[in-house]
Scaffold this motif. Structure first.
Motif, PDB file in Angstrom:
ATOM      1  N   ARG A   1       0.886  -1.169   0.000  1.00 15.36           N
ATOM      2  CA  ARG A   1       0.000   0.000   0.000  1.00 15.36           C
ATOM      3  C   ARG A   1       0.922   1.217   0.000  1.00 15.36           C
ATOM      4  O   ARG A   1       1.960   1.180  -0.651  1.00 15.36           O
ATOM      5  CB  ARG A   1      -0.953  -0.068   1.186  1.00 15.36           C
ATOM      6  CG  ARG A   1      -2.063  -1.073   0.914  1.00 15.36           C
ATOM      7  CD  ARG A   1      -2.999  -1.227   2.063  1.00 15.36           C
ATOM      8  NE  ARG A   1      -3.666   0.014   2.445  1.00 15.36           N
ATOM      9  CZ  ARG A   1      -4.413   0.137   3.547  1.00 15.36           C
ATOM     10  NH1 ARG A   1      -4.591  -0.914   4.341  1.00 15.36           N
ATOM     11  NH2 ARG A   1      -4.982   1.278   3.842  1.00 15.36           N
ATOM     12  N   SER A   2       0.552   2.279   0.750  1.00 20.75           N
ATOM     13  CA  SER A   2       1.425   3.459   0.680  1.00 20.75           C
ATOM     14  C   SER A   2       2.550   3.413   1.701  1.00 20.75           C
ATOM     15  O   SER A   2       3.491   4.194   1.629  1.00 20.75           O
ATOM     16  CB  SER A   2       0.606   4.739   0.855  1.00 20.75           C
ATOM     17  OG  SER A   2      -0.064   4.714   2.098  1.00 20.75           O
TER      18      SER A   2
ATOM     19  N   ARG B   1       0.426  -2.211  -6.373  1.00 24.10           N
ATOM     20  CA  ARG B   1       0.043  -1.216  -5.373  1.00 24.10           C
ATOM     21  C   ARG B   1      -1.459  -1.391  -5.150  1.00 24.10           C
ATOM     22  O   ARG B   1      -2.260  -1.115  -6.063  1.00 24.10           O
ATOM     23  CB  ARG B   1       0.379   0.175  -5.923  1.00 24.10           C
ATOM     24  CG  ARG B   1      -0.355   1.321  -5.257  1.00 24.10           C
ATOM     25  CD  ARG B   1       0.044   1.464  -3.812  1.00 24.10           C
ATOM     26  NE  ARG B   1      -0.314   2.770  -3.298  1.00 24.10           N
ATOM     27  CZ  ARG B   1      -1.243   2.959  -2.355  1.00 24.10           C
ATOM     28  NH1 ARG B   1      -1.899   1.934  -1.825  1.00 24.10           N
ATOM     29  NH2 ARG B   1      -1.493   4.168  -1.931  1.00 24.10           N
ATOM     30  N   ALA B   2      -1.828  -1.858  -3.965  1.00 25.42           N
ATOM     31  CA  ALA B   2      -3.252  -2.034  -3.659  1.00 25.42           C
ATOM     32  C   ALA B   2      -3.830  -0.671  -3.315  1.00 25.42           C
ATOM     33  O   ALA B   2      -4.096  -0.351  -2.154  1.00 25.42           O
ATOM     34  CB  ALA B   2      -3.425  -3.023  -2.514  1.00 25.42           C
ATOM     35  N   GLY B   3      -4.002   0.154  -4.323  1.00 28.23           N
ATOM     36  CA  GLY B   3      -4.468   1.522  -4.157  1.00 28.23           C
ATOM     37  C   GLY B   3      -4.121   2.309  -5.410  1.00 28.23           C
ATOM     38  O   GLY B   3      -3.754   1.711  -6.439  1.00 28.23           O
ATOM     39  N   VAL B   4      -4.178   3.638  -5.308  1.00 29.78           N
ATOM     40  CA  VAL B   4      -3.982   4.477  -6.500  1.00 29.78           C
ATOM     41  C   VAL B   4      -2.548   4.995  -6.605  1.00 29.78           C
ATOM     42  O   VAL B   4      -1.827   4.699  -7.554  1.00 29.78           O
ATOM     43  CB  VAL B   4      -4.923   5.713  -6.461  1.00 29.78           C
ATOM     44  CG1 VAL B   4      -4.759   6.547  -7.716  1.00 29.78           C
ATOM     45  CG2 VAL B   4      -6.354   5.299  -6.277  1.00 29.78           C
ATOM     46  N   GLY B   5      -2.141   5.800  -5.605  1.00 25.29           N
ATOM     47  CA  GLY B   5      -0.871   6.537  -5.704  1.00 25.29           C
ATOM     48  C   GLY B   5       0.329   5.608  -5.735  1.00 25.29           C
ATOM     49  O   GLY B   5       0.469   4.730  -4.884  1.00 25.29           O
TER      50      GLY B   5
ATOM     51  N   ASN C   1     -10.726   2.431  -4.686  1.00 24.23           N
ATOM     52  CA  ASN C   1     -10.982   3.206  -3.469  1.00 24.23           C
ATOM     53  C   ASN C   1     -11.506   4.614  -3.772  1.00 24.23           C
ATOM     54  O   ASN C   1     -11.527   5.476  -2.903  1.00 24.23           O
ATOM     55  CB  ASN C   1      -9.727   3.260  -2.578  1.00 24.23           C
ATOM     56  CG  ASN C   1      -8.527   3.883  -3.270  1.00 24.23           C
ATOM     57  OD1 ASN C   1      -8.676   4.707  -4.160  1.00 24.23           O
ATOM     58  ND2 ASN C   1      -7.336   3.500  -2.831  1.00 24.23           N
TER      59      ASN C   1
ATOM     60  N   ARG D   1      -2.400  13.887  -1.535  1.00 28.94           N
ATOM     61  CA  ARG D   1      -1.026  13.568  -1.149  1.00 28.94           C
ATOM     62  C   ARG D   1      -0.401  14.753  -0.426  1.00 28.94           C
ATOM     63  O   ARG D   1      -0.560  15.903  -0.870  1.00 28.94           O
ATOM     64  CB  ARG D   1      -0.170  13.262  -2.382  1.00 28.94           C
ATOM     65  CG  ARG D   1      -0.288  11.842  -2.886  1.00 28.94           C
ATOM     66  CD  ARG D   1       0.292  10.843  -1.885  1.00 28.94           C
ATOM     67  NE  ARG D   1       0.123   9.463  -2.291  1.00 28.94           N
ATOM     68  CZ  ARG D   1      -0.955   8.720  -2.038  1.00 28.94           C
ATOM     69  NH1 ARG D   1      -1.974   9.217  -1.376  1.00 28.94           N
ATOM     70  NH2 ARG D   1      -1.001   7.461  -2.426  1.00 28.94           N
TER      71      ARG D   1
ATOM     72  N   ALA E   1      -8.789   5.701   1.984  1.00 33.35           N
ATOM     73  CA  ALA E   1      -9.139   4.409   1.371  1.00 33.35           C
ATOM     74  C   ALA E   1      -9.481   3.351   2.418  1.00 33.35           C
ATOM     75  O   ALA E   1      -9.674   2.183   2.073  1.00 33.35           O
ATOM     76  CB  ALA E   1      -7.965   3.931   0.528  1.00 33.35           C
TER      77      ALA E   1
HETATM   78  O1  LIG Z   1      -3.295   6.318  -3.196  1.00 27.68           O
HETATM   79  C1  LIG Z   1      -4.086   5.648  -2.539  1.00 27.68           C
HETATM   80  O2  LIG Z   1      -4.703   4.675  -2.997  1.00 27.68           O
HETATM   81  C2  LIG Z   1      -4.369   6.059  -1.138  1.00 27.68           C
HETATM   82  O3  LIG Z   1      -3.478   6.999  -0.698  1.00 27.68           O
HETATM   83  C3  LIG Z   1      -4.526   4.924  -0.198  1.00 27.68           C
HETATM   84  O4  LIG Z   1      -3.329   4.585   0.435  1.00 27.68           O
HETATM   85  P1  LIG Z   1      -3.312   3.354   1.437  1.00 27.68           P
HETATM   86  O5  LIG Z   1      -3.515   2.130   0.623  1.00 27.68           O
HETATM   87  O6  LIG Z   1      -1.995   3.367   2.102  1.00 27.68           O
HETATM   88  O7  LIG Z   1      -4.458   3.558   2.381  1.00 27.68           O
END
Ligand SMILES: O=C(O)[C@H](O)COP(=O)(O)O
Ligand SMILES: NC(=O)c1ccc[n+]([C@@H]2O[C@H](COP(=O)([O-])OP(=O)(O)OC[C@H]3O[C@@H](n4cnc5c(N)ncnc54)[C@H](O)[C@@H]3O)[C@@H](O)[C@H]2O)c1
Length: 524
Positions: free
Chosen positions: A47-48, A68-72, A95, A229, A279
């Motif tokens: 994740r982040s 990456r289980a998420g976006v950023g 998310n 962010r 998220a």
């Molecule tokens: O970019 C993202 O998906 C969010 O910042 C979520 O980050 P996390 O998975 O660490 O909660």
């Protein structure tokens, strides 16, 4: 057997597609844990929280994919991963709703002082006059970054009667109209908005998008939100403008450094904060974990993935059509590389016939990957093939030709070195398979597979027999053999395939035979 490291807290239910794999072992450890066996890891899920930098990648020589289980993906050095041929994927929309809802919840809480008021009630106080809020209705919400989250937030804000002014250089007027928002310049948003929220990725361009200069253009009494962010809003500048009373409040879910520690912003009553919770819902976590798990599984099964940051996206249907050519392109690149030993300056591929209807750029990358495979130490694949060619000064060209040489489809690859060039042509015949039909000026017809020997010789009686005798004397079984020549008694070639690799001693004996010009072992 693949080893998958899950380095952050990721929904176990969402990991099911990976846990069900019979040829993969899933480890749940931090990358700093000595038992995470970094040198054995094929796939990494984060994740982040986990910083995936070059130093970490250097410790993971087998790593093929980072999910990456998420976006950023700003916690991942995508450039370094690309250089090393590691695919990076994310879960771009799993998310979105949760983060839009969280932003909205933060906005409502900030405007009505809910966290501060809540704390006083818990402290057994009853201070109704200290918490006079501000309605959302009729206010102008400025959204910087109108992507997935910005758009979902706008829908919710509109339902509350807010006017939405957005700045996003990639948003068209037409789309803004459809979304019912006003497309503005950054300055217009800064000047008119009552509340400003940022929803861009963190990039070199967006770092400090809200800095002192931008803050100086805002209305007195403006509120800010950052659920995207840390760093998009310059924390020092924001603290200064809250301190001097220009900014009325801020709601922050993210920070330049996480956790933020002794951050001056946290000392203000008018700043409310959450620990990067955008998220953090059951739904979002299940979504992102199952999205990336399915993708990692597809990738390990050598099927196409859709959410790659650094690999050309190809749908499953398209990949099914391109698959036979994909394999063949890699094999042709590899044959070239094993036949032409010197460095090359140019590699060009000409496509003709039915293959031209497909995503040929993917095949060009596959040819390059096949070419580099046994030449350089780094793993080269479709992710870093073009970059690798560029770094080595190789010009890559792609052409379409109307002449498929009598075949339904045809791929011709030409490699140019300083002194010579080498051409290979292949075709894929349905229900028959890939065939190499032209090699270095000679028509031929062989299957590009297994252990091959490519011999250039003079077309004289007895050459084939003498080659066969040496191989027979050394118990080497010839599985297939094809010959080609340009004219009677002139130059000729043989391509033989064996059940096992040809040993050095037999190769040396073959090399001593009269009329042999050159020999190349090819392993595919
Ligand atoms: O970019 C993202 O998906 C969010 O910042 C979520 O980050 P996390 O998975 O660490 O909660
Ligand atoms: N707090 C959390 O837990 C959480 C959860 C999910 C996503 N995020 C973050 O939220 C942000 C947005 O995510 P998303 O899924 O909506 O991304 P997205 O890619 O869908 O949208 C980003 C938008 O920003 C725009 N943009 C890019 N550069 C810009 C610039 N210089 N100025 C203005 N607009 C610009 C893009 O055109 C795009 O429309 C990302 O930073 C992501 O990491 C945070």
């Amino acid at each position: 057997m693949f080893t998958i490291l899950v380095a952050d807290s990721i929904s176990k239910e969402g990991l099911q597609p990976l846990l069900e794999m019979t040829n993969a072992k899933v480890i749940q450890k931090k990358v700093t844990d000595p038992e995470s066996y970094l040198d054995e890891i094929d796939a990494l899920l984060v994740r982040s929280a986990t910083k995936v930098d070059e130093a970490l990648l250097d410790k993971m020589p087998r790593l093929k994919i980072i999910a990456r289980a998420g976006v950023g993906v700003d916690n991942i050095d995508v450039e370094a991963a690309t250089r090393k041929g590691i695919v990076v994927i994310n879960a771009p929309d799993g998310n979105t709703i949760s983060t839009a809802e969280h932003t909205f919840a933060m906005m409502a809480s900030m405007m009505r002082n809910i966290p501060q008021a809540h704390q006083t009630v818990k402290n057994l106080e009853w201070q109704r006059n200290d918490f006079i809020g501000t309605e959302l209705f009729g206010k102008t919400l400025g959204i910087l970054g109108m992507g997935r989250i910005g758009t979902e937030l706008a829908k919710r804000a509109k339902a509350f009667g807010m006017n939405i002014h957005v700045f996003d250089p990639f948003l068209t007027k037409d789309r803004a109209g459809k979304l019912g928002v006003e497309l503005c310049t950054l300055d217009e948003v800064l000047e008119h908005a009552d509340i400003i929220t940022v929803h861009t990725p963190l990039t070199a361009e967006t770092k400090g998008l809200i800095n002192e200069h931008a803050l100086s253009k805002t209305k007195k009494g403006v509120f800010f939100l950052n659920c995207a962010r840390g760093g998009i809003i310059d924390e020092q500048a924001l603290a200064k403008y809250i301190g001097n009373g220009h900014v009325a409040g801020a709601a922050l879910d993210v920070f330049e450094t996480e956790p933020p520690g002794e951050n001056p912003l946290l000392k203000f009553d008018h700043v409310i904060a959450t620990p990067h919770l955008g998220a953090s819902t059951k739904e979002a976590q299940l979504n992102v974990a199952s999205q990336v798990s399915k993708e990692v599984r597809l990738f390990l099964e050598e099927k196409p993935v859709s959410n790659s940051i650094n690999l050309p996206a190809i749908s499953k249907d398209i990949y099914e059509k391109i698959r036979p050519f994909h394999q063949m392109s890699k094999q042709m690149g590899s044959i070239l590389s094993q036949c032409i030993k010197e460095g090359i300056q140019e590699l060009s591929i000409t496509y003709s016939g039915t293959v031209t209807e497909l995503e040929t750029s993917y095949l060009t990358k596959a040819t390059l990957a096949g070419f580099f495979k046994n030449r350089i130490a780094v793993n080269v694949n479709e992710v870093n093939a073009l970059l690798t060619a560029k770094e080595r000064g190789i010009t890559v060209g792609e052409k379409i030709s109307a002449d498929p040489f009598g075949y339904a489809n045809c791929l011709t690859v030409t490699a140019k070195a300083e002194e010579k060039s080498f051409v290979i042509r292949g075709t894929y015949i349905d229900n028959y398979g890939p065939r190499i039909v032209f090699l270095n000026g000679f028509n031929i017809d062989f299957l590009p597979e297994g252990n091959l020997l490519y011999i250039q010789h003079r077309d004289r009686p007895g050459v084939i027999g003498r080659v066969g005798k040496i191989l027979g004397d050394h118990s080497i079984n010839i599985a297939t053999m094809q010959v080609g020549r340009k004219e009677i008694g002139g130059e000729a070639i043989m391509v033989l395939s064996f059940d096992k690799p040809l040993d050095d001693h037999s190769l040396a004996l073959l090399n001593q035979l009269d009329d042999i010009v050159s020999l190349n072992r090819i392993h595919l």
